[in-house]
Design a protein around this motif. Sequence first.
Motif, mmCIF file in Angstrom:
data_model
loop_
_atom_site.group_PDB
_atom_site.id
_atom_site.type_symbol
_atom_site.label_atom_id
_atom_site.label_comp_id
_atom_site.label_asym_id
_atom_site.label_seq_id
_atom_site.Cartn_x
_atom_site.Cartn_y
_atom_site.Cartn_z
ATOM 1 N N ALA A 140 74.212 30.962 44.346
ATOM 2 C CA ALA A 140 75.283 31.371 43.223
ATOM 3 C C ALA A 140 76.798 32.371 43.599
ATOM 4 C CB ALA A 140 74.392 32.251 41.956
ATOM 5 N N HIS A 141 75.660 33.200 45.032
ATOM 6 C CA HIS A 141 77.177 33.541 45.567
ATOM 7 C C HIS A 141 77.689 33.118 46.609
ATOM 8 C CE1 HIS A 141 76.853 36.496 41.072
ATOM 9 N NE2 HIS A 141 75.362 36.140 42.028
ATOM 10 N N GLU A 142 77.409 33.107 47.466
ATOM 11 C CA GLU A 142 78.171 32.569 49.283
ATOM 12 C C GLU A 142 78.080 34.103 49.384
ATOM 13 O OE1 GLU A 142 81.534 30.948 49.114
ATOM 14 O OE2 GLU A 142 80.965 28.885 49.166
ATOM 15 N N LEU A 143 78.151 35.018 49.294
ATOM 16 C CA LEU A 143 78.874 36.346 50.526
ATOM 17 C C LEU A 143 77.518 36.962 48.891
ATOM 18 C CD1 LEU A 143 79.621 38.162 52.183
ATOM 19 C CD2 LEU A 143 81.610 38.223 51.468
ATOM 20 N N ILE A 144 76.857 38.273 49.608
ATOM 21 C CA ILE A 144 75.518 39.246 49.745
ATOM 22 C C ILE A 144 75.254 40.205 50.077
ATOM 23 C CG2 ILE A 144 74.775 37.363 47.728
ATOM 24 C CD1 ILE A 144 71.698 37.372 49.738
ATOM 25 N N LYS A 145 75.094 40.900 49.662
ATOM 26 C CA LYS A 145 74.982 42.441 50.106
ATOM 27 C C LYS A 145 73.233 42.534 49.736
ATOM 28 C CE LYS A 145 78.811 45.921 50.206
ATOM 29 N NZ LYS A 145 79.353 46.691 49.566
ATOM 30 N N ILE A 146 72.718 43.354 50.725
ATOM 31 C CA ILE A 146 70.993 43.454 49.947
ATOM 32 C C ILE A 146 70.958 44.856 51.137
ATOM 33 C CG2 ILE A 146 68.585 43.020 50.897
ATOM 34 C CD1 ILE A 146 70.033 40.337 52.434
ATOM 35 N N ARG A 147 70.168 45.339 50.024
ATOM 36 C CA ARG A 147 69.435 46.933 50.771
ATOM 37 C C ARG A 147 68.481 47.098 50.625
ATOM 38 N NH1 ARG A 147 71.479 52.285 50.029
ATOM 39 N NH2 ARG A 147 73.168 51.104 48.283
ATOM 40 N N VAL A 148 68.066 47.547 52.082
ATOM 41 C CA VAL A 148 66.753 47.609 52.728
ATOM 42 C C VAL A 148 66.206 49.215 52.653
ATOM 43 C CG1 VAL A 148 65.605 47.053 55.033
ATOM 44 C CG2 VAL A 148 67.486 45.862 54.448
ATOM 45 N N TYR A 149 65.118 49.061 52.464
ATOM 46 C CA TYR A 149 64.769 50.775 52.199
ATOM 47 C C TYR A 149 64.037 50.808 52.637
ATOM 48 C CZ TYR A 149 66.525 50.918 47.488
ATOM 49 O OH TYR A 149 67.722 50.552 46.371
ATOM 50 N N ASP A 150 64.412 51.146 54.262
ATOM 51 C CA ASP A 150 63.655 51.609 55.715
ATOM 52 C C ASP A 150 64.032 52.422 56.830
ATOM 53 O OD1 ASP A 150 61.556 51.072 57.763
ATOM 54 O OD2 ASP A 150 60.839 49.014 57.377
ATOM 55 N N ASP A 151 63.785 53.239 57.039
ATOM 56 C CA ASP A 151 64.673 53.419 57.660
ATOM 57 C C ASP A 151 64.992 53.276 59.506
ATOM 58 O OD1 ASP A 151 64.668 56.264 56.034
ATOM 59 O OD2 ASP A 151 63.054 56.618 56.078
#
Length: 117
Positions: free
Chosen positions: A44-55
């Motif tokens: 849908a977007h080609e360019l995406i951000k992903i948030r990772v909840y791991d330290d």
Amino acid sequence: MLLISSEQRRQLRARAHGLNPVVSIAQQGLSDAVLKEVDSCLKAHELIKIRVYDDDRDVREGYLATLCTNLGAAPVQHIGKLLVIWRPRPEGEAGAKVSKPSRPRNSPLRRSKRSYQ
């Protein structure tokens, strides 16, 4: 994994600056559902951000490598707990750009309130 030049990477980082994360990876890690969601977001977007909840930084780098390898995407940026990935749309894809409907020729231009004053 898709390889991109440093110039392309710089331009993609600039485009991604104002984006919000669309996918989150939490306690369950990189499951099949997460891979499927990332794939649909890339379509849908080609360019995406992903948030990772791991330290752990090594775990986040592993997620980035796995995502890019499995989905044929290019890693753009890994900063803190955010991953940015990019995959170009295939040519002729139905979800390409949607054009704005044009105004019929005979309809008058709309004027704002301010233009009447």
